[in-house]
Enzyme design. Structure first.
Site, PDB file in Angstrom:
ATOM      1  N   HIS A  76      15.350  39.042  97.964  1.00 57.17           N
ATOM      2  CA  HIS A  76      15.339  38.254  99.207  1.00 57.17           C
ATOM      3  C   HIS A  76      16.503  37.261  99.256  1.00 57.17           C
ATOM      4  O   HIS A  76      16.361  36.149  99.767  1.00 57.17           O
ATOM      5  CB  HIS A  76      14.022  37.493  99.375  1.00 57.17           C
ATOM      6  CG  HIS A  76      12.819  38.366  99.542  1.00 57.17           C
ATOM      7  ND1 HIS A  76      12.279  38.679 100.760  1.00 57.17           N
ATOM      8  CD2 HIS A  76      12.031  39.006  98.632  1.00 57.17           C
ATOM      9  CE1 HIS A  76      11.222  39.461 100.602  1.00 57.17           C
ATOM     10  NE2 HIS A  76      11.056  39.685  99.318  1.00 57.17           N
ATOM     11  N   ASN A 149       5.603  39.543 104.143  1.00 55.31           N
ATOM     12  CA  ASN A 149       6.640  40.490 104.562  1.00 55.31           C
ATOM     13  C   ASN A 149       6.336  40.976 105.976  1.00 55.31           C
ATOM     14  O   ASN A 149       5.272  40.699 106.516  1.00 55.31           O
ATOM     15  CB  ASN A 149       6.668  41.697 103.618  1.00 55.31           C
ATOM     16  CG  ASN A 149       7.387  41.392 102.297  1.00 55.31           C
ATOM     17  OD1 ASN A 149       8.169  40.451 102.202  1.00 55.31           O
ATOM     18  ND2 ASN A 149       7.116  42.195 101.293  1.00 55.31           N
ATOM     19  N   HIS A 340       6.257  29.766  97.303  1.00 63.63           N
ATOM     20  CA  HIS A 340       5.424  30.203  96.178  1.00 63.63           C
ATOM     21  C   HIS A 340       4.049  30.607  96.707  1.00 63.63           C
ATOM     22  O   HIS A 340       3.354  29.775  97.300  1.00 63.63           O
ATOM     23  CB  HIS A 340       5.275  29.051  95.185  1.00 63.63           C
ATOM     24  CG  HIS A 340       4.712  29.472  93.873  1.00 63.63           C
ATOM     25  ND1 HIS A 340       3.638  30.330  93.766  1.00 63.63           N
ATOM     26  CD2 HIS A 340       5.073  29.174  92.610  1.00 63.63           C
ATOM     27  CE1 HIS A 340       3.361  30.530  92.503  1.00 63.63           C
ATOM     28  NE2 HIS A 340       4.223  29.848  91.769  1.00 63.63           N
ATOM     29  N   TYR A 363       7.328  33.052  90.835  1.00 67.14           N
ATOM     30  CA  TYR A 363       8.167  32.240  91.728  1.00 67.14           C
ATOM     31  C   TYR A 363       8.656  30.940  91.077  1.00 67.14           C
ATOM     32  O   TYR A 363       9.830  30.623  91.127  1.00 67.14           O
ATOM     33  CB  TYR A 363       7.432  31.985  93.061  1.00 67.14           C
ATOM     34  CG  TYR A 363       7.344  33.256  93.894  1.00 67.14           C
ATOM     35  CD1 TYR A 363       6.517  34.301  93.501  1.00 67.14           C
ATOM     36  CD2 TYR A 363       8.110  33.439  95.023  1.00 67.14           C
ATOM     37  CE1 TYR A 363       6.446  35.480  94.228  1.00 67.14           C
ATOM     38  CE2 TYR A 363       8.045  34.619  95.767  1.00 67.14           C
ATOM     39  CZ  TYR A 363       7.209  35.631  95.356  1.00 67.14           C
ATOM     40  OH  TYR A 363       7.156  36.802  96.069  1.00 67.14           O
TER      41      TYR A 363
HETATM   42  C1  HEM Z   1       4.836  41.278  91.534  1.00 70.91           C
HETATM   43  C2  HEM Z   1       5.445  41.362  92.679  1.00 70.91           C
HETATM   44  C3  HEM Z   1       6.488  40.389  93.120  1.00 70.91           C
HETATM   45  C4  HEM Z   1       7.294  39.585  92.381  1.00 70.91           C
HETATM   46  C5  HEM Z   1       7.315  39.462  90.866  1.00 70.91           C
HETATM   47  C6  HEM Z   1       8.131  38.860  93.294  1.00 70.91           C
HETATM   48  C7  HEM Z   1       9.119  37.989  92.923  1.00 70.91           C
HETATM   49  C8  HEM Z   1       9.939  37.311  93.776  1.00 70.91           C
HETATM   50  C9  HEM Z   1      11.013  36.458  93.397  1.00 70.91           C
HETATM   51  C10 HEM Z   1      11.433  36.179  91.960  1.00 70.91           C
HETATM   52  C11 HEM Z   1      11.566  35.952  94.518  1.00 70.91           C
HETATM   53  C12 HEM Z   1      12.734  34.968  94.613  1.00 70.91           C
HETATM   54  C13 HEM Z   1      12.162  33.614  94.819  1.00 70.91           C
HETATM   55  C14 HEM Z   1      13.193  32.515  94.747  1.00 70.91           C
HETATM   56  O1  HEM Z   1      14.218  32.657  94.079  1.00 70.91           O
HETATM   57  O2  HEM Z   1      12.918  31.455  95.346  1.00 70.91           O
HETATM   58  C15 HEM Z   1      10.822  36.462  95.610  1.00 70.91           C
HETATM   59  C16 HEM Z   1      11.065  36.156  96.901  1.00 70.91           C
HETATM   60  C17 HEM Z   1      10.258  36.562  97.910  1.00 70.91           C
HETATM   61  N1  HEM Z   1       9.171  37.407  97.816  1.00 70.91           N
HETATM   62 FE1  HEM Z   1       8.451  38.266  96.193  1.00 70.91          FE
HETATM   63  N2  HEM Z   1       7.819  39.196  94.556  1.00 70.91           N
HETATM   64  C18 HEM Z   1       6.807  40.139  94.488  1.00 70.91           C
HETATM   65  C19 HEM Z   1       6.179  40.743  95.520  1.00 70.91           C
HETATM   66  C20 HEM Z   1       6.281  40.305  96.779  1.00 70.91           C
HETATM   67  C21 HEM Z   1       5.422  40.718  97.852  1.00 70.91           C
HETATM   68  C22 HEM Z   1       4.267  41.711  97.741  1.00 70.91           C
HETATM   69  C23 HEM Z   1       5.810  40.027  98.927  1.00 70.91           C
HETATM   70  C24 HEM Z   1       5.206  40.038 100.286  1.00 70.91           C
HETATM   71  C25 HEM Z   1       3.919  39.888 100.458  1.00 70.91           C
HETATM   72  C26 HEM Z   1       6.924  39.191  98.566  1.00 70.91           C
HETATM   73  C27 HEM Z   1       7.589  38.337  99.414  1.00 70.91           C
HETATM   74  C28 HEM Z   1       8.651  37.557  99.062  1.00 70.91           C
HETATM   75  C29 HEM Z   1       9.418  36.770  99.988  1.00 70.91           C
HETATM   76  C30 HEM Z   1       9.176  36.633 101.476  1.00 70.91           C
HETATM   77  C31 HEM Z   1      10.423  36.156  99.269  1.00 70.91           C
HETATM   78  C32 HEM Z   1      11.522  35.274  99.828  1.00 70.91           C
HETATM   79  C33 HEM Z   1      11.078  33.866  99.919  1.00 70.91           C
HETATM   80  C34 HEM Z   1      12.183  33.060 100.528  1.00 70.91           C
HETATM   81  O3  HEM Z   1      12.455  33.268 101.730  1.00 70.91           O
HETATM   82  O4  HEM Z   1      12.787  32.231  99.823  1.00 70.91           O
HETATM   83  N3  HEM Z   1       7.179  39.378  97.260  1.00 70.91           N
HETATM   84  N4  HEM Z   1       9.851  37.295  95.139  1.00 70.91           N
END
Ligand code: HEM
Length: 725
Positions: A76, A149, A340, A363
Site C-alpha cells: 500500500h 479494502n 492499525h 502494523y
Molecule cells: C496477514 C495479512 C496482512 C498483513 C500482514 C498486512 C500488513 C500490512 C502492512 C505491513 C502494511 C503497511 C502499513 C504501514 O507501513 O503503515 C499494510 C497496509 C495496509 N493494509 Fe494490510 N496486511 C494484511 C492484510 C490486509 C487486509 C486483509 C487488508 C484489508 C482488509 C489490508 C489493508 C491494508 C491497508 C488499507 C493498508 C494501507 C494503510 C494505509 O493507507 O496506510 N491488509 N498492511
C-alpha cells in the site's frame, strides 16, 4: 473531549493547526531560529576557493535534505488521503456502546487514505490491483481504525502466508520487474498453487480492480468483527462502505492509457473534487449476525476468503462519511499516517479470523521501522483528539514532556495515577469469548470450500462484466512465460466454471486440462497429510447474488463527471454555451478540448476559452464527449488525427457521445468502418435530418437541436456510465 460539548468535525483540524507553519511575510531562518542573510552562496575561502566546513547553514540544509526520505510502506505504498467526518444516522446502542455510533449530532473527525497494494510510492494509480480504504476515526474514546479494502475478501486465509503472497506479487527480485502489476510468473505460480485465492482472483480480475475514482468504489472491513453493547452482548459484524455516487470502473484498455496520460488520475480526482466542493461521500453499512447463528452458513464466518451474501444478511446503512478537506502537507499527513486494525474503541472487538489475528501484530511492527521508532503515535496526524496518559517513556524523537517522577504502576507517589478505568469510566474490556481446543496448526474444515463463492461471483456478473473478467485473465496469463503455470491456472478456473475456463484457455491457445494434476496446494506438511490441504467440492448456498454485480449500481447522477467538448475555430458558440450550462447545472465538469491552447473564435464573434489541447488530453480522461457543430470547426477537427482518435476511443470505451449539426460528421468520420455503416444506414443519420436522433442508448445525435433536447438525453446517457451494447 469535554463531556459537556458534542464532538465536532473540526476537532482534529484545530489540533493539527497547532503544528502548522506558515512562512507568509516571515524571514528565512535556520532550524535554530537564526535569521539567514544569504541562501544563494555557500561560505568560501575567496570567491573561487573551496567551501568552508564551518558553514553551518550549508551543513544543516544539506544534512536535512539527505534524510528527507523514509521507507515506503511495504505494501500500500502508493496512496492519497483526505480529512472529513462521520455521522451516524441513529443510535446504534442496541448493537454497540461505541460512543461515536450513539448520537446523530456527533461529527467524528476522520482521515481516510486510499491506496493501491503492489506498486511503489511513485507508481501509476490505474494499476489492476486491490485498493486500500483505510479510515481513521478520531473518536472521543480514542482512535478507531477501519483498515479495509475495496474488495470484500482476501487472497489467503492465514497471516502466515502474507509474506509469501506479497513476495510473489511484487516485482520479481532478480530484475525488479514488473512495476505495480500482477501479470507475471511468480504471482500466478503462487496463485495456481493456492486454490483458496480463487474467490479473490475473480474480484481482482473484474472491473472492481480498476475504479473510475476512489469516490466511486466500495469499501469493506473484510474480516468479521464484533459489536458489543453496554449489556456485554456480542454480535458478529461485517463493515461496508457504499459510495453515494455509485460504483463505477474504467475498462482495462483505458486504464493502461490513463497510466501514461495521467499516472495521478485517482489522486488528482480526489484532490480536485474536494477543492471544488464536490465532497466525496459513502454510507457505512453493517451486516449483523447473531452469535447463535455463527455456524448457520455453509462457509466459516472467520474465513476471510468468504463474504456474507447481502441476500442472506442485508446491509443496514447506519451513517455517512464525508471527505471535505485536502491535507496541507502530503508527507506530514498522508505519508506519516499509521493505521492499525487493532486500534479499537469500547463496543467494537475482533473475531478469531486467522488473517486478522496476524494483522494485529504486523502494523505496529512495520511502523516502528517505517516511522523510525516507538513514538510515531505523537506525530500530529496519528494523535487521538483525547489526552494520552500512561507510563510509557522515552525513545527516539519523544516529544511529550512527562512531568513528575512516577512512570510505573502501581504507585503511591503519584497518587496511583494514571489510574485504570472501570467499565463505567469507558475502560476497554475485551469480549470474554469462551475458547476451547488444543494448540494446533490447522484450519477449520469449512475453510476448504474454495470454489463456491468464486462461482457465485462469476454467476452474478452481467454479460459485459464476465467478458471483462475473461479478457483480464487472458491478459494476465498471457504475460506469464512458464506454460505449466498457465495450464495449472486454467485447471483451477475450471473448478470455478467450465465456460470461464474454456474462454480463457481459448485466448491462451491451450486446452482446458481434463483433470487437475496432483495436489492443488503443494505445501504438504511434513506428516504428508495431503488431505488437510485439498479443496472440498462446491456447496453453493446461493446461485446468484445481484449485489455482487456493478450493473445495478446508482445511475441517476452525472455529478463531478468530466465531459469533453471538442471544438476548433468556427465552433457553434450557442450550442457550446447551451450544452455547458445544462451539464454544469447537473454538477458535471465541462472542458473545451481543441487542437491548441488559448481562445477560440466561435460563431457570431463569440470567444471561447480552451481548457486543454489534444496534445495533453485523451478521451480516457473524460466520461463523455460532446461534438458541437460549426462547419469550419468540424472541417478542422476532421483533419486532426488526434481529434478523430479522441472520438473513436470514447466510442470503443462505450462512453456517451453527443453530436449536433455538423458535429455528426466528425462522429461518422471517426467511427470504425463497420460501425459507421450501421450507424448511418440503420439509424438514419442523414445530413438533412431535422428531428432528434437517439441513435442508441449511448450516442445522441441531431442535425437540429433548437429545443435543446440533446442535452437532456445526453445527461441521461452519461449517468448510465457506459453503454456496452
Ligand atoms: C496477514 C495479512 C496482512 C498483513 C500482514 C498486512 C500488513 C500490512 C502492512 C505491513 C502494511 C503497511 C502499513 C504501514 O507501513 O503503515 C499494510 C497496509 C495496509 N493494509 Fe494490510 N496486511 C494484511 C492484510 C490486509 C487486509 C486483509 C487488508 C484489508 C482488509 C489490508 C489493508 C491494508 C491497508 C488499507 C493498508 C494501507 C494503510 C494505509 O493507507 O496506510 N491488509 N498492511
Amino acid at each position: 473531549m469535554g463531556k459537556d460539548r458534542t464532538q465536532n468535525q473540526n476537532d482534529k483540524i484545530q489540533q493539527l493547526e497547532r503544528n502548522g507553519e506558515d512562512a507568509d511575510g516571515q524571514t528565512l531562518t535556520t532550524n535554530q531560529g537564526l535569521r539567514i542573510n544569504d541562501d544563494q552562496n555557500s561560505l568560501r575561502a575567496g570567491v573561487r576557493g573551496p567551501s568552508l566546513l564551518e558553514d553551518f547553514h550549508l551543513r544543516e540544509k544539506i544534512t536535512h535534505f539527505d534524510h528527507e526520505r523514509i521507507p515506503e510502506r511495504v505494501v500500500h505504498a502508493r496512496g492519497s488521503a483526505a480529512h472529513g467526518f462521520f455521522q451516524v444516522y441513529e443510535s446504534m446502542a442496541p448493537y454497540t456502546k461505541a460512543k461515536f455510533l450513539q448520537n446523530q449530532s456527533v461529527q467524528t473527525p476522520v482521515f481516510v487514505r486510499f491506496s493501491t497494494v503492489v506498486g511503489s510510492r511513485g507508481s501509476a494509480d490505474l494499476a489492476r490491483d486491490v485498493r486500500g480504504f483505510a479510515v481513521k476515526f478520531y473518536t472521543e474514546e480514542g482512535i478507531f481504525d477501519l483498515v479495509g479494502n475495496n474488495i470484500p475478501v482476501f487472497f489467503i486465509q492465514d497471516a502466515l502466508k502474507f509474506p509469501d503472497l506479497v513476495h510473489a506479487i511484487k516485482p520479481e527480485p532478480h530484475h525488479e520487474m514488473p512495476q505495480a502489476a500482477s501479470a507475471h510468473d511468480t504471482f500466478w505460480d503462487f496463485i495456481s498453487l493456492m486454490p483458496e485465492s480463487m474467490h479473490m482472483i475473480m474480484w481482482v480480475m473484474s472491473d472492481r480492480a480498476i475504479p473510475r475514482s476512489f469516490r466511486m468504489m466500495e469499501g469493506f472491513g473484510v474480516h468479521t468483527f464484533r459489536l458489543v453493547n453496554d449489556k456485554g452482548r456480542s454480535r458478529f459484524v461485517k463493515f461496508h462502505w457504499k459510495p453515494v455516487l455509485g460504483l463505477h470502473s474504467v475498462v482495462w484498455d483505458e486504464a493502461q492509457k490513463i497510466s501514461g496520460l495521467d499516472p495521478d488520475f485517482h489522486r488528482r480526482d480526489l484532490w480536485e473534487s474536494i477543492e471544488q466542493g464536490a465532497y466525496p461521500e459513502w454510507e457505512l453499512g453493517i451486516q449483523i449476525v447473531e452469535e447463535k447463528d455463527e455456524h448457520k452458513f455453509d462457509f466459516d464466518l472467520l474465513d476471510p476468503t468468504k463474504l456474507i451474501p447481502e441476500e442472506l444478511v442485508p446491509v443496514k446503512r447506519i451513517g455517512k462519511l464525508t471527505l471535505n478537506r485536502n491535507p496541507d502537507n502530503f508527507f506530514a499527513e498522508t505519508e506519516q499516517v499509521a493505521f492499525h486494525p487493532g486500534h479499537l474503541v469500547p463496543g467494537i472487538d475482533f473475531s478469531d479470523d486467522p488473517l486478522l489475528q496476524g494483522r494485529l501484530f504486523s502494523y505496529t511492527d512495520t511502523q516502528l521501522i517505517r516511522l523510525g521508532g516507538p513514538n510515531f503515535h505523537e506525530i500530529p496526524i496519528n494523535r487521538p483528539v483525547v489526552p494520552v496518559h500512561n507510563n510509557q517513556r522515552d525513545g527516539h524523537m519523544r516529544q511529550t514532556i512527562n512531568h513528575g517522577r512516577v512512570s510505573y504502576q502501581p504507585n503511591s507517589l503519584g497518587g496511583g495515577c494514571p489510574m485504570q478505568a472501570g467499565r463505567e469510566m469507558g475502560g476497554f474490556i475485551t469480549y470474554a469469548e469462551t475458547l476451547d481446543g488444543g494448540k494446533v496448526r490447522a484450519r477449520s474444515e469449512k475453510f476448504f470450500d474454495h470454489f463456491s463463492q468464486a462461482a457465485l461471483f462469476w454467476n452474478s456478473q452481467s454479460h459485459p462484466e464476465k467478458a471483462h473478467i475473461v479478457q483480464a485473465l487472458r491478459f494476465e496469463l498471457g504475460k506469464v512465460e512458464v506454460p505449466a503455470v498457465r495450464t495449472r491456472m486454467v485447471g483451477l478456473l475450471a473448478q470455478v466454471d467450465k465456460t470461464l475456463a474454456g474462454l480463457v484457455a481459448q485466448g491462451l491457445g491451450i486446452p482446458v486440462p481434463a483433470k487437475v494434476d496432483g495436489p492443488l496446494n503443494l505445501s504438504v506438511p511434513a506428516d504428508g497429510d495431503i488431505k488437510r490441504f485439498q479443496p472440498k467440492s462446491r456447496v453453493p448456498s446461493l446461485d446468484r447474488s445481484p449485489a455482487l454485480s456493478m450493473a445495478s449500481t446508482v445511475k441517476d447522477t452525472i455529478k463531478t463527471r468530466r465531459i469533453a467538448v471538442l471544438a476548433a475555430d468556427g465552433v457553434d458558440a450557442t450550442a457550446v454555451g447551451r450544452m455547458k450550462k445544462a451539464l454544469m447545472a447537473e454538477g458535471a465538469q465541462v472542458k473545451v478540448v481543441a487542437p491548441r491552447l488559448g481562445v477560440l473564435s466561435g460563431t457570431k464573434g463569440a470567444e471561447i476559452n480552451i481548457d486543454i489541447s489534444f496534445l495533453t488530453a485523451g478521451s480516457v480522461l473524460f466520461d463523455a464527449v460532446y461534438i458541437p457543430g460549426g462547419e469550419q470547426s468540424i472541417e478542422t477537427l476532421k483533419g486532426d488525427a488526434k481529434a478523430l482518435m479522441f472520438v473513436k476511443e470514447a466510442y470503443l470505451h462505450c462512453k456517451a457521445i453527443a453530436a449536433t449539426d455538423a458535429g455528426i460528421d466528425l462522429l461518422l468520420a471517426a467511427h470504425p468502418a463497420q460501425d459507421k455503416t450501421a450507424l448511418s444506414h440503420a439509424k438514419g443519420v442523414q445530413p438533412n435530418e431535422r428531428t432528434l436522433l437517439r441513435v442508441d442508448e449511448g450516442i445522441i445525435a441531431s442535425r437540429s437541436d433548437k429545443n435543446g433536447h440533446v442535452a437532456a438525453r445526453f445527461i441521461h446517457a452519461i449517468a448510465q456510465h457506459r453503454h456496452w451494447e
